[in-house]
Design a protein around this motif. Sequence first.
Motif, PDB file in Angstrom:
ATOM      1  N   GLY A   1       0.804  -1.181  -0.088  1.00  0.00           N
ATOM      2  CA  GLY A   1       0.079   0.029   0.282  1.00  0.00           C
ATOM      3  C   GLY A   1       0.725   1.295   0.091  1.00  0.00           C
ATOM      4  O   GLY A   1       2.043   1.082   0.529  1.00  0.00           O
ATOM      5  N   ARG A   2       0.259   2.286  -0.858  1.00  0.00           N
ATOM      6  CA  ARG A   2       1.008   3.603  -0.594  1.00  0.00           C
ATOM      7  C   ARG A   2       0.080   4.543   0.228  1.00  0.00           C
ATOM      8  O   ARG A   2      -1.078   4.752  -0.390  1.00  0.00           O
ATOM      9  N   TYR A   3       0.565   5.146   1.075  1.00  0.00           N
ATOM     10  CA  TYR A   3      -0.301   6.066   1.838  1.00  0.00           C
ATOM     11  C   TYR A   3       0.228   7.368   1.901  1.00  0.00           C
ATOM     12  O   TYR A   3       1.546   7.732   2.179  1.00  0.00           O
ATOM     13  N   GLU A   4      -0.480   8.438   1.591  1.00  0.00           N
ATOM     14  CA  GLU A   4       0.036   9.702   1.498  1.00  0.00           C
ATOM     15  C   GLU A   4      -1.222  10.761   2.140  1.00  0.00           C
ATOM     16  O   GLU A   4      -2.525  10.473   2.362  1.00  0.00           O
ATOM     17  N   THR A   5      -0.715  11.666   2.881  1.00  0.00           N
ATOM     18  CA  THR A   5      -1.409  12.614   3.672  1.00  0.00           C
ATOM     19  C   THR A   5      -0.900  14.187   3.424  1.00  0.00           C
ATOM     20  O   THR A   5       0.044  14.515   3.309  1.00  0.00           O
ATOM     21  N   ASP A   6      -1.923  14.922   2.890  1.00  0.00           N
ATOM     22  CA  ASP A   6      -2.025  16.342   3.161  1.00  0.00           C
ATOM     23  C   ASP A   6      -2.676  17.120   4.048  1.00  0.00           C
ATOM     24  O   ASP A   6      -3.898  17.337   3.519  1.00  0.00           O
ATOM     25  N   ALA A   7      -2.495  17.236   5.243  1.00  0.00           N
ATOM     26  CA  ALA A   7      -3.311  17.898   6.113  1.00  0.00           C
ATOM     27  C   ALA A   7      -3.786  19.411   6.030  1.00  0.00           C
ATOM     28  O   ALA A   7      -4.684  19.845   6.656  1.00  0.00           O
ATOM     29  N   GLY A   8      -3.112  19.723   5.064  1.00  0.00           N
ATOM     30  CA  GLY A   8      -3.447  21.277   4.488  1.00  0.00           C
ATOM     31  C   GLY A   8      -4.538  21.371   3.547  1.00  0.00           C
ATOM     32  O   GLY A   8      -4.720  22.503   3.079  1.00  0.00           O
ATOM     33  N   MET A   9      -5.013  20.144   3.049  1.00  0.00           N
ATOM     34  CA  MET A   9      -6.131  20.069   2.076  1.00  0.00           C
ATOM     35  C   MET A   9      -7.489  19.988   2.960  1.00  0.00           C
ATOM     36  O   MET A   9      -7.552  19.107   3.888  1.00  0.00           O
ATOM     37  N   ASN A  10      -8.488  20.365   2.350  1.00  0.00           N
ATOM     38  CA  ASN A  10      -9.877  20.295   2.561  1.00  0.00           C
ATOM     39  C   ASN A  10     -10.220  18.924   1.757  1.00  0.00           C
ATOM     40  O   ASN A  10      -9.957  18.553   0.700  1.00  0.00           O
ATOM     41  N   HIS A  11     -11.619  18.552   2.198  1.00  0.00           N
ATOM     42  CA  HIS A  11     -12.064  17.402   1.404  1.00  0.00           C
ATOM     43  C   HIS A  11     -12.176  17.490  -0.116  1.00  0.00           C
ATOM     44  O   HIS A  11     -11.854  16.428  -0.871  1.00  0.00           O
ATOM     45  N   LEU A  12     -12.546  18.558  -0.473  1.00  0.00           N
ATOM     46  CA  LEU A  12     -12.570  19.069  -1.970  1.00  0.00           C
ATOM     47  C   LEU A  12     -11.258  19.143  -2.755  1.00  0.00           C
ATOM     48  O   LEU A  12     -11.445  19.304  -4.076  1.00  0.00           O
ATOM     49  N   ASP A  13     -10.393  19.687  -2.167  1.00  0.00           N
ATOM     50  CA  ASP A  13      -9.107  20.367  -2.795  1.00  0.00           C
ATOM     51  C   ASP A  13      -8.591  19.492  -3.524  1.00  0.00           C
ATOM     52  O   ASP A  13      -8.072  19.806  -4.768  1.00  0.00           O
ATOM     53  N   PRO A  14      -8.529  18.142  -3.347  1.00  0.00           N
ATOM     54  CA  PRO A  14      -7.762  17.452  -4.122  1.00  0.00           C
ATOM     55  C   PRO A  14      -8.506  17.268  -5.436  1.00  0.00           C
ATOM     56  O   PRO A  14      -7.992  17.120  -6.594  1.00  0.00           O
ATOM     57  N   LEU A  15      -9.738  17.411  -5.568  1.00  0.00           N
ATOM     58  CA  LEU A  15     -10.353  17.453  -6.935  1.00  0.00           C
ATOM     59  C   LEU A  15     -10.344  18.746  -7.945  1.00  0.00           C
ATOM     60  O   LEU A  15     -10.298  18.593  -8.904  1.00  0.00           O
ATOM     61  N   PHE A  16     -10.188  19.876  -7.170  1.00  0.00           N
ATOM     62  CA  PHE A  16      -9.928  21.163  -7.807  1.00  0.00           C
ATOM     63  C   PHE A  16      -8.928  21.958  -7.763  1.00  0.00           C
ATOM     64  O   PHE A  16      -8.535  22.855  -8.631  1.00  0.00           O
ATOM     65  N   ALA A  17      -7.770  21.464  -6.936  1.00  0.00           N
ATOM     66  CA  ALA A  17      -6.511  22.290  -6.616  1.00  0.00           C
ATOM     67  C   ALA A  17      -5.735  22.567  -8.034  1.00  0.00           C
ATOM     68  O   ALA A  17      -5.740  21.723  -8.879  1.00  0.00           O
TER      69      ALA A  17
END
Length: 453
Positions: A416-432
């Motif tokens: 498994g590859r596990y990644e975290t960005d605590a500076g993002m909110n739930h929708l940021d990965p879709l539109f950033a």
Amino acid sequence: MTGDLSRRAVLGGLVGGLALTSLPAGPAVAAGRDREPYVPLAVAGGGGPAGSDRVHVLQVGPDTAHTVVVLVPGMFGAAGDFRLLARDLVQAVPGVQVWAFERREENLADRSGFTTSDPVGYYLDGHYRSQDPAASAFAARWGLARTLADLRTVVAAAARGGRRRVVLGGHSWGATTAMAYAAWDFDGRPGYGDLTGVVLVDGGVRGAFEGTGQPVDNSPEEVGERLAAIEDGAVFDMTLSGVGLGDRAESTQIWYQLAGWYAHRDPDGRSVLQSRMPDTLRPPYPVTNAGLLGTLVDAGFGWPNDISVHSGHLADNGAPRGWVDTGITPISRVAAAYAGGPEPAVWEWYWPSRLSVDLDVVDPYADTDLARSLGLRLLHTGSLDIPLYVFETSYAKGTIVSSAREVVANSRIPYGRYETDAGMNHLDPLFAAARHNTLTHTLAPFLTGLRDG
């Protein structure tokens, strides 16, 4: 929208209508249709109205690709969730195409008003076609089994008879759907047998959402009560009606698409929406269309994590005041996504209540008595043997990754590859913006490894 928009949240409100206004035509989303086709696929009958026995996929990237990433949107989310992310991924990983899955529920929405010169009048003056829950008993049977059968049609089409590798993923409850597919028993064949890998974006199973503070309602007693309510006519989830933009299942989704439509086509024009907003949310000075959209989506205005992004702020002056991008997610990208083309859109109008029940029931990721009683065939969780990628934002405070590690520990997943960005909110990965999107930066090498493996 998102992906999950709010699994249980009820927000304080926006109300009202819009003044009729004509705007410049602006950039045509449809211009890219030739390279980003929105393709219908026939699926088994579901008892719905004419034209509803089909799903769609938004296809982004080269048709010659040997790896196809099929992405499933979350609660109230539609295929448009993934258009911008897909463009960034196919640029980052040559030889990959992305298919955004559109559930059959989208066929119930009337998007035709966005092809007219007056979408405001069409929707807020009540000219559009609304799906009456009282005439929608068929939706009581549109649960996870139906969704996965439809999704398998898409996976099979993506594989082209085994000539292409398929990676299945999703955002929020779309990630849960992807995990359910992987462990599902399709007439003796495990779902993971169709796949090369699984991608989870801010969602999953085995308590993935515990950190949000929104409990999973899957005790036998709670499930029984929810099923009884569905049989009594509550066939569509009404969570978003609590936002205050209207009391129909689709009201909030229409408002947000309208906000995106104007912000995309005339971002610097005086806001069409502002004069009709409630006092509690109306800016005290004139704002632009882009500025108004920003007040509805930016985390700085108090919106919950699961329906907000980090975009920026209103300008300190100007008449009207515009929007200033200072965050990772420019308001122009949010506007382009929310506006739709009119299809695919970001917001699904009608989310079946039965699908909510089933996704809660599969959270333990086991062949439980309750799951079997509902026809949920999670028979292959322990034998799952394909790579897993997991990405989490600040949304669930770490339980997305911790739950995924538990899945890996109780299966045959090779890595498994596990990644975290605590500076993002739930929708940021879709539109950033791509340069700021940790999801794009970390998912690309995972896909490259699958492609080259």
